[in-house]
Design a protein around this motif. Structure first.
Motif, short mmCIF file in Angstrom:
data_model
loop_
_atom_site.label_atom_id
_atom_site.label_comp_id
_atom_site.label_asym_id
_atom_site.label_seq_id
_atom_site.Cartn_x
_atom_site.Cartn_y
_atom_site.Cartn_z
N GLY A 178 0.79 -1.22 0.00
CA GLY A 178 0.00 0.00 0.00
C GLY A 178 0.82 1.26 0.00
N GLY A 179 1.66 1.42 1.01
CA GLY A 179 2.48 2.62 1.08
C GLY A 179 3.62 2.60 0.08
N HIS A 180 4.18 1.42 -0.15
CA HIS A 180 5.30 1.30 -1.08
C HIS A 180 4.91 1.76 -2.47
N VAL A 181 3.77 1.29 -2.95
CA VAL A 181 3.34 1.62 -4.30
C VAL A 181 2.93 3.09 -4.39
N THR A 182 2.12 3.57 -3.44
CA THR A 182 1.61 4.93 -3.55
C THR A 182 2.71 5.98 -3.45
N GLY A 183 3.85 5.61 -2.88
CA GLY A 183 4.98 6.53 -2.84
C GLY A 183 5.90 6.42 -4.04
N GLY A 184 5.60 5.55 -4.97
CA GLY A 184 6.40 5.37 -6.18
C GLY A 184 6.96 3.97 -6.29
N GLY A 185 7.63 3.51 -5.23
CA GLY A 185 8.14 2.15 -5.20
C GLY A 185 9.34 1.91 -6.09
N THR A 236 0.31 7.34 -8.02
CA THR A 236 1.55 6.89 -8.64
C THR A 236 2.75 7.68 -8.11
N GLY A 237 2.73 7.97 -6.81
CA GLY A 237 3.84 8.68 -6.20
C GLY A 237 3.44 9.80 -5.28
N GLY A 238 2.13 10.04 -5.10
CA GLY A 238 1.67 11.11 -4.23
C GLY A 238 1.77 10.78 -2.76
N GLY A 239 2.16 9.55 -2.44
CA GLY A 239 2.26 9.15 -1.04
C GLY A 239 0.93 8.70 -0.49
N GLY A 240 0.97 8.08 0.67
CA GLY A 240 -0.25 7.54 1.27
C GLY A 240 -0.86 8.50 2.27
N GLY A 241 -2.11 8.21 2.62
CA GLY A 241 -2.76 8.95 3.69
C GLY A 241 -3.33 10.29 3.30
N ALA A 451 4.42 12.34 -15.88
CA ALA A 451 3.58 11.21 -16.27
C ALA A 451 3.02 10.49 -15.04
N THR A 452 3.81 10.43 -13.99
CA THR A 452 3.36 9.95 -12.68
C THR A 452 3.61 11.07 -11.69
N ALA A 453 3.20 10.85 -10.45
CA ALA A 453 3.42 11.88 -9.42
C ALA A 453 4.87 11.93 -8.96
N VAL A 454 5.69 10.96 -9.35
CA VAL A 454 7.11 10.96 -9.01
C VAL A 454 7.83 11.96 -9.91
N ALA A 455 8.35 13.01 -9.30
CA ALA A 455 8.94 14.10 -10.09
C ALA A 455 10.42 13.91 -10.39
#
Length: 561
Positions: A178-185, A236-241, A451-455
């Motif tokens: 959950g957290g791993h993916v939403t933060g980019g992973g 896709t990288g915005g983080g969890g919560g 393209a994703t939230a990972v900048a």
């Protein structure tokens, strides 16, 4: 390698931390890895009226003490109850009850959050996703469905054993998806295959609208509705919560078609896995500088996606001198062209930089020295092995402090000098203290920064400052060491790695509460821009659309615009 004690691989635990997202499991459930399954794609898939009763653990329950903290024992909580749902409907009910009752809620996955985003005194309801851990193939979306309570090991075993595929994710197998993916992973296959989110196809999220009503939605990369596409993008990288509770992920590499076995990257048949260790008594300041410079320069110069060198992955663990040694981990897909020579040259370069070159011996075609040991092994076995060689990364009794940076170029000499000064200090921090460099680039850099939230797509490495210890009485010493070292290394830019031509901000999956504190962030760059840069404004718009009441929040969640 006998002098390289296992505990000195503390840095291995750094690559896979996550924020307070939905997801991540507390238990492995092999029986849940059945093939098949379907998913609802309607925007309002579940309502609270249809929900069954989830497991609810209150303070009088014998299970309660196990569920009110994660792997970082600095952070604990005392919620009114911990809810362990088994279905999305039960998550909807738990969220609705918390909202109706005006109770602060948080979500726990694998429990590896470095900060207090999940476990803190304000939380009254904690939703623990550990029971929602099934991994299957969903024929309706033609993608692999992963319950948000699955651990990385659940996913690796299910995908590899069932279909021969994998996702490029972290090495600590108890981390929740959950957290791993939403933060980019990211992990050891990321230079070869990209970030975890580069293979994400859809998410199911329990959200709360402006009226305070909880519901579930499925947001996909190709959703017809633009608001749903935005919600997918935010995960896709915005983080969890920040947006809701993720209950499921679907994975399918963009552009792939056909049978399930063709929809994700093939798991390597075999990998070369190298462990290196250099006794500190043999390391001079010049040798230290040359090693860090060589390592960064190599990844700066070998960054082309699809090449063997561009797929080689490494962690460089600059442990504090009191630990006794420094180390490195290197992984490379053994099937790639000239893999043995690429790996041999890289390893020889590290030894030479330190001035410790010696006679080499052959191991499966790779030239090792007395300071390196290479093994050829099946990928899944190697993944399990590398996740187990450091007890500290799986130890749920440690306390910890972490800080991070992205670097777009090799580490500048002034930063190397500051690292050396603090790694050789005499103030006696925990022996599980150090600075870890982890490779980036390769396939990661082939994707746009929007393209994703990972900048931070063109970074060549991450840097993680970390310390782990056991006694609360040692908090000030170890937290102080991390703060001082980090502030000194990035002293020229206000104590933080501001985005410029060398440094590129911080990694949300290594959250750092100090970034919000002007006593430690003396730059003009706000904490959220250190994490997300130009993508933060769009994340705020997604927040306003999907969580207008700010139900899902923590100290560094996305703020309403």
């Amino acid at each position: 390698m006998g002098d390289l004690k296992r505990r000195r691989f503390v840095g291995l635990g750094s690559g896979i931390a996550f924020t307070a997202a939905a997801g991540g499991g507390l238990a492995t459930a092999p029986h849940a890895r059945a093939a098949g399954g379907t998913a609802t794609t309607a925007a309002t898939a579940v309502t609270a009226k249809k929900a069954a009763s989830a497991v609810a653990v209150t303070p009088s329950d014998s299970r309660y003490p196990d569920l009110i903290s994660g792997n970082n024992q600095r952070w604990t909580s005392s919620p009114d109850k911990v809810v362990l749902p088994r279905t999305t409907a039960e998550v909807v009910t738990a969220v609705q009850e918390a909202v109706t009752g005006g109770k602060r809620l948080s979500v726990c996955g694998g429990g590896h959050c470095f900060e207090d985003f999940v476990f803190n005194a304000d939380v009254k309801v904690n939703i623990n996703m550990g029971l929602m851990n099934a991994v299957s193939f969903d024929t309706s979306l033609n993608a692999f469905k992963v319950g948000a309570g699955a651990t990385l090991l659940d996913v690796y075993e299910a995908l590899c054993e069932g279909w021969g595929v994998t996702i490029p994710a972290g090495i600590c197998h108890s981390v929740g998806v959950g957290g791993h993916v939403t933060g980019g992973g990211y992990g050891n296959l990321s230079r070869q295959y990209g970030l975890t989110v580069d293979h994400l196809h859809a998410v199911e999220v329990v959200v709360v609208d402006a009226s305070g009503t909880a519901r579930s939605v499925v947001a996909a990369r190709d959703s017809a509705d633009s608001a749903l596409r935005d919600l997918f993008w935010a995960h896709t990288g915005g983080g969890g919560g920040s947006f809701g509770v993720v209950t499921a992920f679907w994975f399918r590499t963009p552009g792939t078609t056909g049978a399930a076995e063709a929809l994700l990257p093939k798991a390597p048949s075999k990998i070369f896995l190298t462990l290196a260790g250099w006794p500190w008594e043999k390391v001079t300041q010049d040798g230290f500088s040359r090693l860090v410079a060589y390592w960064g320069t190599w990844f700066e110069e070998h960054n082309t996606p699809g090449t063997t060198a561009g797929s080689l992955y490494s962690w460089l663990m600059l442990n504090h001198r009191d630990s006794g040694s420094m180390g490195a981990v290197v992984q490379l897909d053994a099937s790639l062209p000239d893999a043995t020579s690429v790996l041999s040259d890289f390893l020889a370069g590290m030894d030479a930089a330190l001035g410790l070159s010696s006679a080499t011996v052959r191991h499966d075609g790779v030239l090792d020295s007395q300071y390196t040991s290479t093994r050829l092994m099946p990928w899944l076995r190697g993944t399990k092995y590398i996740g187990a060689i450091s007890p500290t990364q799986l130890d749920p009794t440690t306390r910890g402090c972490h800080k991070s940076a992205h670097l777009r170029r090799r580490t500048p000499q002034a930063q190397i000098d500051a690292m050396y000064t603090h790694l050789t200090s005499t103030d006696k921090p925990s022996t599980m203290t150090g600075i870890v460099l982890s490779a980036s680039g390769g396939r990661i850099a082939s994707v746009s920064s929007t393209a994703t939230a990972v900048a931070q797509r063109d970074a060549i490495m991450k840097v993680n400052f970390e310390s782990r210890w056991y006694d609360k009485a040692d908090d000030a010493l170890n937290v102080g060491w991390i703060r001082e070292a980090f502030g000194a290394v990035y002293g020229d830019t206000g104590g933080v790695p501001v985005p410029n031509d060398v440094t590129d901000g911080c990694y949300i999956n290594y959250p750092d509460g100090d970034l919000s504190d002007p006593a430690f962030n003396r730059s003009s760059v706000a904490w959220h821009d250190l994490y997300w840069k130009q993508n933060y404004a769009r994340l705020q718009q997604v927040k306003r659309a999907w969580d207008p009441g700010d139900v899902f929040h923590h100290r560094q969640s996305i703020r309403l615009p």
